[in-house]
Design an enzyme around this catalytic site. Structure first.
Site, PDB file in Angstrom:
ATOM      1  N   LYS A  24      11.210  -1.055   8.981  1.00 42.77           N
ATOM      2  CA  LYS A  24       9.970  -0.520   8.397  1.00 42.77           C
ATOM      3  C   LYS A  24       9.816   0.958   8.727  1.00 42.77           C
ATOM      4  CE  LYS A  24       6.108  -0.701  10.539  1.00 42.77           C
ATOM      5  NZ  LYS A  24       5.157   0.227  11.225  1.00 42.77           N
ATOM      6  N   ASN A  25       9.927   1.288   9.999  1.00 42.30           N
ATOM      7  CA  ASN A  25       9.678   2.680  10.391  1.00 42.30           C
ATOM      8  C   ASN A  25      10.759   3.625   9.882  1.00 42.30           C
ATOM      9  OD1 ASN A  25       7.266   1.997  11.532  1.00 42.30           O
ATOM     10  ND2 ASN A  25       8.065   1.825  13.618  1.00 42.30           N
ATOM     11  N   ARG A  74      -0.109   5.951   9.692  1.00 42.09           N
ATOM     12  CA  ARG A  74       0.338   7.129  10.422  1.00 42.09           C
ATOM     13  C   ARG A  74       1.456   7.874   9.677  1.00 42.09           C
ATOM     14  NH1 ARG A  74      -1.107  10.256  14.900  1.00 42.09           N
ATOM     15  NH2 ARG A  74       0.756  11.059  15.871  1.00 42.09           N
ATOM     16  N   CYS A 108      -2.308   2.157  13.327  1.00 44.39           N
ATOM     17  CA  CYS A 108      -2.739   1.177  14.323  1.00 44.39           C
ATOM     18  C   CYS A 108      -3.656   1.819  15.356  1.00 44.39           C
ATOM     19  CB  CYS A 108      -1.522   0.586  15.037  1.00 44.39           C
ATOM     20  SG  CYS A 108      -0.574  -0.524  14.004  1.00 44.39           S
ATOM     21  N   ARG A 133      -4.372   9.109  18.662  1.00 51.28           N
ATOM     22  CA  ARG A 133      -3.044   9.455  18.137  1.00 51.28           C
ATOM     23  C   ARG A 133      -3.131  10.781  17.393  1.00 51.28           C
ATOM     24  NH1 ARG A 133      -0.458   4.413  15.179  1.00 51.28           N
ATOM     25  NH2 ARG A 133       1.492   5.511  15.592  1.00 51.28           N
ATOM     26  N   PRO A 134      -3.206  11.865  18.137  1.00 53.40           N
ATOM     27  CA  PRO A 134      -3.347  13.171  17.489  1.00 53.40           C
ATOM     28  C   PRO A 134      -2.060  13.577  16.777  1.00 53.40           C
ATOM     29  CG  PRO A 134      -3.044  13.445  19.855  1.00 53.40           C
ATOM     30  CD  PRO A 134      -3.112  11.978  19.604  1.00 53.40           C
ATOM     31  N   ASP A 137      -1.264  16.940  16.984  1.00 54.22           N
ATOM     32  CA  ASP A 137      -1.177  18.327  17.462  1.00 54.22           C
ATOM     33  C   ASP A 137       0.259  18.829  17.604  1.00 54.22           C
ATOM     34  OD1 ASP A 137      -1.093  16.381  19.459  1.00 54.22           O
ATOM     35  OD2 ASP A 137      -1.716  17.757  21.037  1.00 54.22           O
ATOM     36  N   ASP A 154       6.538  -0.970  21.008  1.00 51.74           N
ATOM     37  CA  ASP A 154       6.167  -1.912  19.943  1.00 51.74           C
ATOM     38  C   ASP A 154       6.499  -3.363  20.313  1.00 51.74           C
ATOM     39  OD1 ASP A 154       5.207   0.126  18.344  1.00 51.74           O
ATOM     40  OD2 ASP A 154       7.166   0.499  17.449  1.00 51.74           O
ATOM     41  N   ARG A 158       1.455  -5.379   7.341  1.00 51.60           N
ATOM     42  CA  ARG A 158       1.882  -3.975   7.283  1.00 51.60           C
ATOM     43  C   ARG A 158       3.322  -3.833   7.764  1.00 51.60           C
ATOM     44  NH1 ARG A 158      -1.570  -0.179  10.590  1.00 51.60           N
ATOM     45  NH2 ARG A 158       0.145   1.139   9.906  1.00 51.60           N
TER      46      ARG A 158
HETATM   47  C1  EPZ Z   1       6.151   5.847  15.846  1.00 49.95           C
HETATM   48  O1  EPZ Z   1       4.810   6.327  15.904  1.00 49.95           O
HETATM   49  C2  EPZ Z   1       6.098   4.472  15.223  1.00 49.95           C
HETATM   50  N1  EPZ Z   1       5.493   4.564  13.898  1.00 49.95           N
HETATM   51  C3  EPZ Z   1       5.301   3.534  16.107  1.00 49.95           C
HETATM   52  O2  EPZ Z   1       5.387   2.229  15.560  1.00 49.95           O
HETATM   53  C4  EPZ Z   1       5.898   3.521  17.513  1.00 49.95           C
HETATM   54  O3  EPZ Z   1       5.078   2.751  18.359  1.00 49.95           O
HETATM   55  C5  EPZ Z   1       6.005   4.946  18.063  1.00 49.95           C
HETATM   56  O4  EPZ Z   1       6.737   5.794  17.137  1.00 49.95           O
HETATM   57  C6  EPZ Z   1       6.707   5.043  19.406  1.00 49.95           C
HETATM   58  O5  EPZ Z   1       7.999   4.495  19.308  1.00 49.95           O
HETATM   59  C7  EPZ Z   1       6.241   4.928  12.867  1.00 49.95           C
HETATM   60  O6  EPZ Z   1       7.427   5.190  12.966  1.00 49.95           O
HETATM   61  C8  EPZ Z   1       5.566   4.978  11.553  1.00 49.95           C
HETATM   62  P1  EPZ Z   1       5.029   9.133  18.646  1.00 49.95           P
HETATM   63  P2  EPZ Z   1       4.506   7.853  16.159  1.00 49.95           P
HETATM   64  O7  EPZ Z   1       4.780  10.411  17.943  1.00 49.95           O
HETATM   65  O8  EPZ Z   1       5.584   8.665  15.569  1.00 49.95           O
HETATM   66  C9  EPZ Z   1       1.673  11.211  21.410  1.00 49.95           C
HETATM   67  C10 EPZ Z   1       4.596   0.137  14.759  1.00 49.95           C
HETATM   68  O9  EPZ Z   1       3.961  -0.839  15.241  1.00 49.95           O
HETATM   69  N2  EPZ Z   1       1.557  12.270  20.389  1.00 49.95           N
HETATM   70  O10 EPZ Z   1       6.413   8.867  19.140  1.00 49.95           O
HETATM   71  O11 EPZ Z   1       3.123   8.094  15.737  1.00 49.95           O
HETATM   72  C11 EPZ Z   1       1.203   9.861  20.865  1.00 49.95           C
HETATM   73  O12 EPZ Z   1      -0.201   9.744  20.903  1.00 49.95           O
HETATM   74  C12 EPZ Z   1       4.175   1.578  15.070  1.00 49.95           C
HETATM   75  O13 EPZ Z   1       5.554  -0.020  13.993  1.00 49.95           O
HETATM   76  C13 EPZ Z   1       0.666  13.304  20.588  1.00 49.95           C
HETATM   77  O14 EPZ Z   1      -0.046  13.368  21.597  1.00 49.95           O
HETATM   78  O15 EPZ Z   1       4.583   7.901  17.751  1.00 49.95           O
HETATM   79  C14 EPZ Z   1       1.932   8.907  21.777  1.00 49.95           C
HETATM   80  O16 EPZ Z   1       1.214   8.781  22.980  1.00 49.95           O
HETATM   81  C15 EPZ Z   1       2.969   1.658  15.941  1.00 49.95           C
HETATM   82  N3  EPZ Z   1       0.571  14.284  19.631  1.00 49.95           N
HETATM   83  C16 EPZ Z   1       3.251   9.621  22.045  1.00 49.95           C
HETATM   84  O17 EPZ Z   1       3.022  11.008  21.723  1.00 49.95           O
HETATM   85  C17 EPZ Z   1       1.338  14.256  18.500  1.00 49.95           C
HETATM   86  O18 EPZ Z   1       1.211  15.168  17.665  1.00 49.95           O
HETATM   87  C18 EPZ Z   1       4.426   9.136  21.198  1.00 49.95           C
HETATM   88  O19 EPZ Z   1       4.015   9.006  19.845  1.00 49.95           O
HETATM   89  C19 EPZ Z   1       2.250  13.197  18.311  1.00 49.95           C
HETATM   90  C20 EPZ Z   1       2.342  12.208  19.273  1.00 49.95           C
END
Ligand code: EPZ
Length: 428
Positions: A22-23, A92, A116, A121-122, A124, A304, A396
């Site tokens: 999916k991702n 997201r 989710c 989940r910023p 930034d 996940d 989803r």
């Molecule tokens: C991806 O989310 C996946 N989603 C998530 O899967 C997965 O849990 C996550 O990666 C971690 O492996 C998709 O691929 C669509 P991150 P993503 O950026 O990219 C912080 C599922 O159930 N952060 O790796 O959004 C963030 O808050 C979903 O399939 C910032 O602070 O995750 C988190 O604490 C849920 N600022 C950490 O970094 C930002 O701009 C890692 O998030 C970006 C992220």
């Protein structure tokens, strides 16, 4: 307005084939729209997020068809740089449109994304990356608005391992002038899959799968054909369902090393795990030991898979602790498992679990995608009947979940809440 009704306590047995990731699909489908061409993707799962994303990209001008796992994306025309607000708020990955619009049209107006509810989940890091590539970025009326003459390659240190930031910046930088280096890049298989596909489109990306990714901007991109990798999170979910029910399941068409950390913990908890080249068989007597684990970026234990593993550990012989290090509050599933009799509580960054001999069926909700997987696993193992509501969250991320589980011997039906009509009967 649908529910899953599960009569639990049946050991799962047989073989289940894993769908495309999916991702990975969400990133790659969007990536296809970076190139003014036609791409054909195989192994695309028919889950709700994929359908929503297709609608978002169609609103931007792409033409998309999905049939039997094959998606054809005609991205010759992108007619607007404004992404649709209500659809983007649902997920997201909609924010990946920012990377392609900036790269291709040099301007983007994209709503701040939803997804989710697992903590703040910023975006930034994404915004800082676009700024580093030369874009003028502002937030206004719920949208990120960004413009640039042409993105220019740069060196950007991703502040903490972030899958989304790494992918979004790979997308944008593929159309920048000059080279971009992403330091502290995420190493997840979905990042690698996206880079492989972008290279097929004509991009020049090296180092995906390591912490340093180099992207040499390309002037011309074109369509390509590609098969998405199997979904490691779906694979993990079925292995955990097999373990929870004391079953014997071969999870086929997957890449075992993508979930090595899970397999190690499953073995530690008492399950027998046989790794093949493209499948894993799990056999479990139904009694597990408690384990301690921390979630971590790849190749660590995937965040996940935290909620579904918690459901298994809820029935373990002993105490367990799962420390969530990626998201700040991924504990919405805890109250739902408690309704089923689990002795589990969230404390600080951890879920503390005291195993109980069995769970009992109850009306519960799928609070998010993986929280849905947690109650599903609990329900499959529990005594009595569980009804899972808010099913859209589970849908989803999982394709044909009741069909796949029925084929493994589960007693599971999807019903329409209003009329009580049975939408899917178990496979005989
Ligand atoms: C991806 O989310 C996946 N989603 C998530 O899967 C997965 O849990 C996550 O990666 C971690 O492996 C998709 O691929 C669509 P991150 P993503 O950026 O990219 C912080 C599922 O159930 N952060 O790796 O959004 C963030 O808050 C979903 O399939 C910032 O602070 O995750 C988190 O604490 C849920 N600022 C950490 O970094 C930002 O701009 C890692 O998030 C970006 C992220």
């Amino acid at each position: 307005m649908e529910k899953l009704v599960i009569s639990g306590g049946k050991a799962l047995r047989g073989t289940v084939r894993i769908s495309g990731g999916k991702n990975s699909s969400l990133a790659i489908i969007t990536a296809a729209c970076l190139a003014p061409g036609v791409s054909v993707l195989e192994n695309v799962p028919m889950c709700r997020d994929v359908v929503t994303l297709a609608a978002i990209l169609e609103a931007l001008g792409a033409r998309i068809e999905l049939q039997g796992g094959r998606m054809t994306i005609d991205a010759r025309q992108m007619t607007t740089h404004v992404a649709p607000y209500e659809l983007c708020r649902q997920m997201r990955a909609s924010f990946y449109t920012a990377g392609i619009l900036l790269g291709r049209l040099h301007r983007a107006q994209v709503p701040l994304p939803g997804g989710c509810v697992i903590g703040s989940r910023p975006v930034d890091f994404h915004l800082r990356g676009f700024t580093a590539l030369g874009a003028l970025v502002e937030i206004e009326h719920g949208y990120m608005k960004a413009t640039v003459d042409r993105l220019a390659g740069t060196t950007f240190f991703v502040p903490r391992s972030s899958v989304g930031t790494t992918i979004n910046l790979m997308l944008a930088a593929s159309r920048a002038s000059g080279a971009t280096v992403l330091e502290n890049a995420a190493r997840e298989p979905e990042v690698v899959d996206t880079a492989v596909f972008l290279n097929l489109l004509g991009a020049h990306i090296k180092g995906a799968g390591t912490n340093a990714i180099t992207i040499e901007g390309a002037d011309e991109l074109h369509g390509a054909s590609y098969a998405i990798i199997p979904d490691r999170l779906e694979a993990g979910t079925y292995l955990l369902a097999a373990a929870a029910t004391g079953g014997d399941v071969l999870v086929a068409q997957m890449i075992p090393e993508h979930i090595s950390a899970l397999l190690a913990k499953l073995e530690e908890s008492g399950a027998t795990v046989d790794r093949g080249t493209d499948g894993v068989r799990v056999r479990a007597g139904g009694i597990h030991r408690g384990v301690q684990l921390d979630t971590a970026p790849y190749p660590g234990f995937a965040t996940d898979l935290h909620p579904p593993f918690a459901a298994v550990l809820a029935m373990a012989d002993g105490a367990s602790r799962i420390r969530e290090t990626v998201f700040e509050s991924r504990f919405g599933y805890v109250d739902e498992l408690r309704r089923m009799g689990a002795d589990i509580r969230a404390e600080g960054d951890s879920a503390l679990i005291s195993g109980v001999p069995y769970l009992t069926g109850a009306p519960v909700e799928a609070v998010d995608i993986r929280g849905g997987a947690a109650v599903l696993i609990g329900a499959l193992a529990a005594r009595g009947v569980t009804e899972i509501a808010t099913l859209a969250n589970l849908d989803r991320g999982y394709e044909q979940v009741e069909q796949k589980l029925s084929a493994l011997g589960a007693d599971i039906r999807r019903v329409d809440v209003r009329g009580g009509e049975i939408l899917t009967a178990p496979v005989a």
